[in-house]
Design a protein around this motif. Sequence first.
Motif: not given
Lengths: 194, 136
Positions: B5, B7-9, B44, B46, B64-65, B67, B69
């Motif tokens: 998935q 995940s974007i801050f 966040i 998702r 974009f930050a 990650m 998951t």
Amino acid sequence: MGPGVSYECEVQDGSHINEDHFYPEIIHPDTLVQLPHGQQGELVFTTLTKEGMPLLRYRTKDLCTLYDGQCACGRTSVRMGRIIGRSDDMLIIRGINVFPSQVESVILEMPEFEPQYMLVVDRVNNLDTLQVQVEVRRDFFGDDIGRMLNMKKTLADKLKSVLSISADVKLMEPGSIERSQGKGKHVIDKRKLV
Amino acid sequence: MTIKQLSIFLENKTGRINEVTKILGQHGINMHAFSMAETTDFGILRLIVSEVDKAVEVLREANFAVMLTDVVWITCPNVAGSLSHILDHLAEQHIFIEYMYAFAEGDQANVIIRPNDIDHCIQVLKKCDCNIHNSL
Ligand SMILES: [Zn+2]
């Protein structure tokens, strides 16, 4: 070339002022009222021996404290403490002096944040508010919202202990705070706009 | 038996989600499911997308930050009580669900689960009336 304003002795407990040549005072940077030795404020000098171009109560813009009493080295001249900031940068929030440099030192200690920040000062219902915007480093962003909130709280707690007032921390995306060219671009004081 | 998935801050700022969807759309990446967790000043986002690696790349390029998951994707019958039955099993085995989101598709219901113990969660799910997906 005349004598220097001050010099450090071997004890390094403040800098001895050449009182034969300079008369130091500490004033409040806003009210300009003279403050007693031992209190922090802006350093002001008057030259005592300069001829032709004397300086009268020259404002250095440096914020520090003057100390009386004998130094461990034996000298009895007035000493000045470390310069903790510039009076130009000083913000007065809820009656407390706050320097952007204090916030910066806290942020630089925490690897979670980029060395970018913005202080937003405002007045809401007659009360000064301070918001500290910081960018979260890409590597420290996580999917766990609890961990992100903890990061925010850790910074808020550290700021409170350093500034003596509480600040609202706002986590920002990396790269979203405008990169400042000069100093003083770290503050948006909305109180002045009203 | 997990899927990735994104995940974007995101700062809570008007138009920020639009930028994510626009970038993905421009690169032909399809969004299968998403959910938004938010606090007063940040959120966040998702996302489950068609091309994970490409999505990460183009979003990072746009600053974009992001990650990745690991999450579990299951489908179960879209009938009353079917998810409840699965969740009962997970709770019995003391599996804590950090978050989950779902979308129904005809007679199937898709559920994305982020458990505290992913391996244990999969073991339990294998005994339930649901399909666990390895990929999209
Ligand atoms: Zn000394």
